[in-house]
Design an enzyme around this catalytic site. Structure first.
Site, PDB file in Angstrom:
ATOM      1  N   SER A 131       0.834  -1.212   0.000  1.00 51.22           N
ATOM      2  CA  SER A 131       0.000   0.000   0.000  1.00 51.22           C
ATOM      3  C   SER A 131       0.863   1.254   0.000  1.00 51.22           C
ATOM      4  O   SER A 131       1.470   1.585   1.019  1.00 51.22           O
ATOM      5  CB  SER A 131      -0.913   0.013   1.230  1.00 51.22           C
ATOM      6  OG  SER A 131      -0.164  -0.259   2.410  1.00 51.22           O
ATOM      7  N   LYS A 184      10.209  -6.773   5.470  1.00 53.44           N
ATOM      8  CA  LYS A 184      10.263  -6.398   4.047  1.00 53.44           C
ATOM      9  C   LYS A 184      10.903  -5.023   3.884  1.00 53.44           C
ATOM     10  O   LYS A 184      11.514  -4.733   2.852  1.00 53.44           O
ATOM     11  CB  LYS A 184       8.881  -6.475   3.416  1.00 53.44           C
ATOM     12  CG  LYS A 184       7.844  -5.499   3.983  1.00 53.44           C
ATOM     13  CD  LYS A 184       7.871  -4.149   3.291  1.00 53.44           C
ATOM     14  CE  LYS A 184       6.994  -3.162   4.026  1.00 53.44           C
ATOM     15  NZ  LYS A 184       7.041  -1.809   3.410  1.00 53.44           N
ATOM     16  N   THR A 241       7.590  -2.914  -2.313  1.00 55.21           N
ATOM     17  CA  THR A 241       8.590  -1.963  -1.825  1.00 55.21           C
ATOM     18  C   THR A 241       9.987  -2.204  -2.384  1.00 55.21           C
ATOM     19  O   THR A 241      10.822  -1.298  -2.364  1.00 55.21           O
ATOM     20  CB  THR A 241       8.648  -1.971  -0.293  1.00 55.21           C
ATOM     21  OG1 THR A 241       8.861  -3.307   0.166  1.00 55.21           O
ATOM     22  CG2 THR A 241       7.373  -1.449   0.306  1.00 55.21           C
ATOM     23  N   ARG A 248       9.905   4.670   0.496  1.00 58.39           N
ATOM     24  CA  ARG A 248      10.931   5.460   1.196  1.00 58.39           C
ATOM     25  C   ARG A 248      12.135   4.595   1.556  1.00 58.39           C
ATOM     26  O   ARG A 248      13.278   5.067   1.516  1.00 58.39           O
ATOM     27  CB  ARG A 248      10.339   6.088   2.459  1.00 58.39           C
ATOM     28  CG  ARG A 248       9.324   7.176   2.185  1.00 58.39           C
ATOM     29  CD  ARG A 248       8.575   7.571   3.433  1.00 58.39           C
ATOM     30  NE  ARG A 248       7.757   6.476   3.929  1.00 58.39           N
ATOM     31  CZ  ARG A 248       6.999   6.528   5.014  1.00 58.39           C
ATOM     32  NH1 ARG A 248       6.959   7.637   5.744  1.00 58.39           N
ATOM     33  NH2 ARG A 248       6.284   5.507   5.401  1.00 58.39           N
TER      34      ARG A 248
END
Length: 319
Positions: A131, A184, A241, A248
């Protein structure tokens, strides 16, 4: 009424999605930030260009919060304990849903563990999975994991928090959801480093695969189900990610690979989590070579070329 504590990008995005089905209140720690969001109907600081629906109220005061409310905690993991202590009188007995990913550096605990420790009378859960805030805010679809030890509470939350663009799957494996979403981030830092250093897509794929093996190794050793790690909170979020500059953690790793200084104002949960995981792995005698190397890169104890040499020179073994 749903309250969201935390007026960052992710908290704001969740509010926008949830406002499709009712009223939502966003609490901002900074009164000036709350005032700016309310006046301009936009989170100009964290999620610019996305208007806030009329169903969203923004405040810096928790006076309307009651134990009857569901509270989403969109607060960085490393700051969660302090926030819970500060607002304990308002949050005691409420249903609290952690919307943060990481492991507390000082204790090695995940978000739900922190909630249970600080507010044992609260009903705790965690919402996690693949998300990005910008995707959710723009009503793009995704699926998330809602983990709650009490399945009846989990089922009620699943109904309350599902929206037209957010499909929620529930589980009682809180440990697995916490660890998948935290570990993760560490691997995303590693993948960003690989790409930033110009080591190629093949190296990234190898790191994702072997990193996922490490994630499963630690999670199952700490009592999680391997099935949970293969789901949205683990593998799903890992895929997201480790492959996007929107992450980030990936951008932070990319800056390490490029030899650049990263913006210290940006929250990078994977940095503290890597250090915490390294400590847990050492205490549990777990083999976590990728995590150890990433933590050493973050602490500037290794250069990227040294890190790659360490991983590639490990003894050969079966997969």
């Amino acid at each position: 009424m749903i309250f969201i504590m935390g007026a960052g990008a992710f908290g704001t995005a969740l509010a926008i999605s949830l406002a499709q089905d009712g009223n939502v209140t966003i609490w901002a720690r900074d009164a000036l930030h709350a005032e700016d969001m309310g006046r301009h109907r936009e989170n100009r600081k964290r999620l610019p260009g996305v208007p806030l629906p009329d169903q969203i109220e923004v405040t810096s005061d928790l006076h309307r919060l009651s134990p009857a409310n569901t509270v989403l905690l969109a607060i960085p993991t490393q700051k969660l304990r302090a926030a819970l202590h500060t607002h304990a009188s308002k949050l005691a007995g409420a249903t609290l849903v952690a919307c943060c990913k990481g492991i507390e550096l000082s204790t090695g605990k995940g978000p739900v563990q922190i909630i249970n420790e600080v507010l044992p009378n609260a009903k705790a859960a965690i919402l996690t999975g693949p998300s990005f805030a910008d995707d959710i805010a723009r009503n793009l679809p995704t699926a998330l994991t809602l983990a709650c030890a009490d399945d009846a509470i989990g089922e009620a939350l699943q109904q309350e928090l599902t929206t037209p663009n957010l499909r929620l799957y529930r589980t009682t494996d809180v440990i697995g959801a916490e660890l998948g979403s935290a570990l993760k981030n560490v691997m995303a830092v590693g993948c960003g480093t690989v790409i930033g250093a110009g080591l190629g897509e093949s190296a990234r794929a190898a790191l994702v695969t072997r990193g996922f093996a490490e994630m499963g190794r630690m999670a199952t050793a700490l009592g999680a189900s391997a099935e949970t790690l293969s789901g949205l909170s683990g593998f799903g979020d890992l895929v997201l990610t480790c492959g996007s500059q929107q992450s980030r953690n990936f951008r932070y790793g990319f800056s390490i690979g490029q030899g650049e200084v990263f913006d210290s104002a940006v929250t990078v949960e994977g940095a503290a989590t890597a250090r915490a995981v390294r400590d847990i792995a050492h205490a549990q005698s777990l083999d976590m070579p990728i995590t150890n190397v990433i933590a050493s890169l973050i602490d500037q104890e290794l250069r990227v070329d040294q890190a790659m040499d360490m991983l590639l020179s490990r003894p050969l073994k079966e997969e």
